[in-house]
Design a protein around this motif. Structure first.
Motif, short mmCIF file in Angstrom:
data_model
loop_
_atom_site.label_atom_id
_atom_site.label_comp_id
_atom_site.label_asym_id
_atom_site.label_seq_id
_atom_site.Cartn_x
_atom_site.Cartn_y
_atom_site.Cartn_z
N ASP A 127 10.80 -1.62 -16.87
CA ASP A 127 11.15 -1.84 -18.27
C ASP A 127 10.06 -2.60 -19.05
O ASP A 127 9.83 -3.79 -18.80
CB ASP A 127 12.47 -2.64 -18.30
CG ASP A 127 13.04 -2.78 -19.69
OD1 ASP A 127 12.56 -2.10 -20.61
OD2 ASP A 127 13.97 -3.59 -19.86
N TRP A 128 9.46 -1.92 -20.01
CA TRP A 128 8.41 -2.56 -20.82
C TRP A 128 8.98 -3.65 -21.74
O TRP A 128 8.28 -4.59 -22.09
CB TRP A 128 7.66 -1.51 -21.64
CG TRP A 128 6.53 -0.88 -20.88
CD1 TRP A 128 6.54 0.32 -20.21
CD2 TRP A 128 5.20 -1.41 -20.70
NE1 TRP A 128 5.31 0.56 -19.63
CE2 TRP A 128 4.48 -0.49 -19.92
CE3 TRP A 128 4.56 -2.58 -21.12
CZ2 TRP A 128 3.14 -0.69 -19.56
CZ3 TRP A 128 3.23 -2.78 -20.76
CH2 TRP A 128 2.54 -1.84 -19.99
N SER A 129 10.24 -3.51 -22.15
CA SER A 129 10.82 -4.57 -22.99
C SER A 129 10.92 -5.85 -22.16
O SER A 129 10.63 -6.95 -22.66
CB SER A 129 12.21 -4.17 -23.50
OG SER A 129 12.23 -2.83 -23.90
N ALA A 130 11.32 -5.72 -20.90
CA ALA A 130 11.40 -6.88 -20.01
C ALA A 130 10.01 -7.47 -19.77
O ALA A 130 9.85 -8.69 -19.62
CB ALA A 130 12.05 -6.48 -18.68
N ALA A 131 9.00 -6.59 -19.73
CA ALA A 131 7.62 -7.08 -19.53
C ALA A 131 7.23 -8.06 -20.63
O ALA A 131 6.46 -9.00 -20.42
CB ALA A 131 6.65 -5.91 -19.50
N SER A 132 7.81 -7.87 -21.82
CA SER A 132 7.37 -8.68 -22.98
C SER A 132 7.57 -10.18 -22.74
O SER A 132 6.82 -11.00 -23.25
CB SER A 132 8.09 -8.24 -24.26
OG SER A 132 9.41 -8.73 -24.33
N TYR A 133 8.59 -10.54 -21.93
CA TYR A 133 8.87 -11.98 -21.73
C TYR A 133 7.80 -12.61 -20.82
O TYR A 133 7.49 -13.79 -20.95
CB TYR A 133 10.29 -12.17 -21.18
CG TYR A 133 11.25 -11.38 -22.06
CD1 TYR A 133 11.40 -11.71 -23.40
CD2 TYR A 133 11.90 -10.23 -21.59
CE1 TYR A 133 12.20 -10.94 -24.24
CE2 TYR A 133 12.69 -9.46 -22.43
CZ TYR A 133 12.83 -9.82 -23.74
OH TYR A 133 13.60 -9.06 -24.59
N SER A 168 5.96 -0.27 -24.76
CA SER A 168 4.67 -0.49 -24.09
C SER A 168 3.62 -0.91 -25.12
O SER A 168 2.54 -1.38 -24.75
CB SER A 168 4.22 0.76 -23.32
OG SER A 168 4.15 1.87 -24.20
N SER A 169 3.94 -0.80 -26.40
CA SER A 169 3.05 -1.32 -27.46
C SER A 169 2.88 -2.84 -27.32
O SER A 169 2.00 -3.43 -27.95
CB SER A 169 3.59 -0.99 -28.85
OG SER A 169 4.87 -1.58 -29.02
N VAL A 170 3.71 -3.46 -26.51
CA VAL A 170 3.62 -4.91 -26.28
C VAL A 170 2.21 -5.29 -25.81
O VAL A 170 1.71 -6.38 -26.14
CB VAL A 170 4.71 -5.35 -25.27
CG1 VAL A 170 4.40 -4.89 -23.85
CG2 VAL A 170 4.93 -6.85 -25.30
N SER A 171 1.56 -4.41 -25.05
CA SER A 171 0.24 -4.77 -24.51
C SER A 171 -0.77 -4.91 -25.66
O SER A 171 -1.60 -5.81 -25.66
CB SER A 171 -0.24 -3.76 -23.46
OG SER A 171 -0.43 -2.52 -24.05
N ILE A 175 9.38 -1.53 -36.88
CA ILE A 175 10.31 -0.43 -37.09
C ILE A 175 10.41 0.47 -35.84
O ILE A 175 11.45 1.05 -35.57
CB ILE A 175 9.92 0.39 -38.36
CG1 ILE A 175 11.12 1.19 -38.86
CG2 ILE A 175 8.73 1.27 -38.13
CD1 ILE A 175 12.17 0.39 -39.51
N ASN A 176 9.32 0.56 -35.08
CA ASN A 176 9.31 1.40 -33.88
C ASN A 176 9.68 0.66 -32.61
O ASN A 176 9.84 1.27 -31.56
CB ASN A 176 7.93 2.04 -33.70
CG ASN A 176 7.69 3.14 -34.70
OD1 ASN A 176 8.63 3.83 -35.10
ND2 ASN A 176 6.45 3.29 -35.14
N SER A 177 9.73 -0.66 -32.68
CA SER A 177 9.99 -1.45 -31.46
C SER A 177 10.84 -2.68 -31.78
O SER A 177 10.40 -3.81 -31.59
CB SER A 177 8.67 -1.87 -30.81
OG SER A 177 7.79 -2.41 -31.80
#
Ligand SMILES: O=C(O)C1=C[C@@H](OP(=O)(O)O)[C@@H](O)[C@H](O)C1
Ligand SMILES: C=C(OP(=O)(O)O)C(=O)O
Length: 416
Positions: free
Chosen positions: A214-220, A248-251, A291-293
């Motif tokens: 999960d990329w959302s979980a990666a954000s933390y 995945s835009s978090v990176s 808006i996308n994330s």
């Protein structure tokens, strides 16, 4: 219950992230519509996927999806095309999360869906039957989950589906991810013009499917590295370069806040690990459109304020109808910690750098929202210590989050 979290002096650990609940719940619906076969692999063990697995396996008369927006929306469409009578319900908050646009669209296709409580909201009573499909319109600016729900039943409709989206389109990467996963199961579904998606009446093919973490979980974890010392480093497993998950835009966004991403390769040459380290650069101010994330907004609000980076975040209009009103929750909790945020018509959050007196020994309230706990806990990296109320909320998407913190060297004291 309250957790008091104390951070380690240096963060240097490998974390086995949870699997993506968004991918899991799509793969489960499509797997069911494809007639079964092998269950998708690496399914998430979170609450939102647990309710989906049980609903599809047991199909009880009353299906309780608890707090899971994806399960509510995806199962509503699934039940409309699956013979049987069911009531689908959830926790109190779910009874205030709108579903009218999806119900209207399904009714237009001939589905039998009734409101069992308040008009426009769950619970719903659904009598399933085969539907013809055809062309329908739906606004694209409330929740992309309605659109994903309709798309996923498209291949089993006799005439397929032409879905025309009106107005702005929010959370668009989630729609594209739906189309991608449908394609993996043999469906023909694609954008045929700027606002229309066409799904051919071609049945899904049963197949094995492996779910990405999960990329959302990666954000933390990105946030912890951003807020930690210069030597902080974390390796995350099960993430792909070129992922179809929009978060995945978090990176990229964290590269602006001092975190470098390095993709690693396993022996088989499949890129599955991500190493986070410090790149030494941080912008003086951040403007970003979420808006996308939308699920990343809390991470960046908390992180930027703690880094002292003023921000203007736009595209936040859907945050009011999520697990809680996230705009209000963020303003209130950040205020307790000494940061004055302003919202612009519920669509933007702005922090100009303005501070107020923090509450002594403030504890962060979580409002039944996993992302409040997940986004605020990393503050311990900056301040040494943070208190989180009702910490169990993380089970919605990331059940082993607190254990992962402990394995990484955090101490957690429990106050009843
Ligand atoms: O389709 C999905 O898996 C999701 C879509 C998004 O919701 P909206 O489309 O309602 O913004 C997101 O916030 C949610 O966590 C998961
Ligand atoms: C909004 C979320 O979930 P859902 O809408 O699926 O309940 C989320 O996980 O942040």
């Amino acid at each position: 219950m309250q957790y008091e979290i104390t951070a380690p002096a240096v963060l240097n650990h490998t974390v086995d992230l949870p699997s993506s609940k968004s991918v899991s719940n799509r793969a489960l619906i499509i797997h069911a519509l494809s007639g079964g076969g092998m269950l998708p692999q690496n399914l998430s063990d979170c609450d939102d996927t647990d309710v989906m697995i049980k609903a599809l396996r047991d199909m009880p008369e009353v299906i309780d999806i608890k707090a899971a927006g994806t399960a509510m929306r995806f199962l509503t469409a699934y039940l409309a095309v699956t013979p049987g009578r069911h009531t689908i319900t959830g926790i109190e908050r779910m009874r205030h999360r709108p579903i009218r646009l999806l119900v209207d669209a399904l009714r237009y296709l001939g589905a039998e869906v009734e409101y069992a409580g308040e008009e426009g909201y769950p619970p719903l009573r659904i009598t399933g039957r085969p539907l013809d499909g055809g062309r329908i319109e739906i606004p694209g600016n409330v929740s992309s989950q309605y659109i994903s729900a309709l798309l996923m039943i498209g291949p089993v409709l006799r005439d397929g589906l032409r879905l025309h989206l009106t107005g702005d389109i929010i959370s668009r990467p989630y729609i594209d991810m739906t189309l991608w996963i449908m394609g993996e199961f043999g469906a023909e579904a694609e954008w045929t013009d700027i606002s229309t998606i066409t799904v051919a009446p071609k049945p899904y093919a049963a197949r094995g499917y492996n779910i990405e973490n999960d990329w959302s979980a990666a954000s933390y974890w990105y946030e912890m590295v951003a807020l930690g010392g210069r030597d902080s480093e974390v390796t995350l497993t099960g993430l792909m370069d070129g992922s179809k998950q929009g978060d995945s835009s978090v990176s990229y966004i964290f590269s602006l806040l001092g975190v470098k991403t390095t993709f690693g390769t396993t022996e088989e040459g499949v890129p599955t690990t991500v190493r986070l380290s410090r790149n030494g650069h941080c912008v003086p101010r951040l403007e970003y459109d979420f808006i996308n994330s939308p699920d990343l907004a809390q991470t960046f609000v908390v992180c930027c304020a703690a880094l002292g980076v003023p921000f203007r975040f736009t595209g936040l209009q859907t945050l009011r109808i999520k697990e809680t009103d996230r705009i209000e929750a963020l303003k209130r909790e950040m205020g307790k910690l000494g940061y004055v945020l302003r919202d612009v018509e519920g669509r933007e959050l702005v922090w100009s750098g303005e501070r107020c007196e923090p509450l002594p020994d403030a504890a962060v309230d979580t409002y039944d929202d996993h992302r409040m706990a997940l986004a605020f806990a990393p503050l311990a990296m900056k301040w040494g210590r943070v208190r989180i109320n009702n910490p169990h909320v993380v089970t919605k998407s990331y059940p082993h989050f607190w254990n992962d913190l402990k394995s990484s060297g955090f101490a957690i004291d429990i106050h009843e």
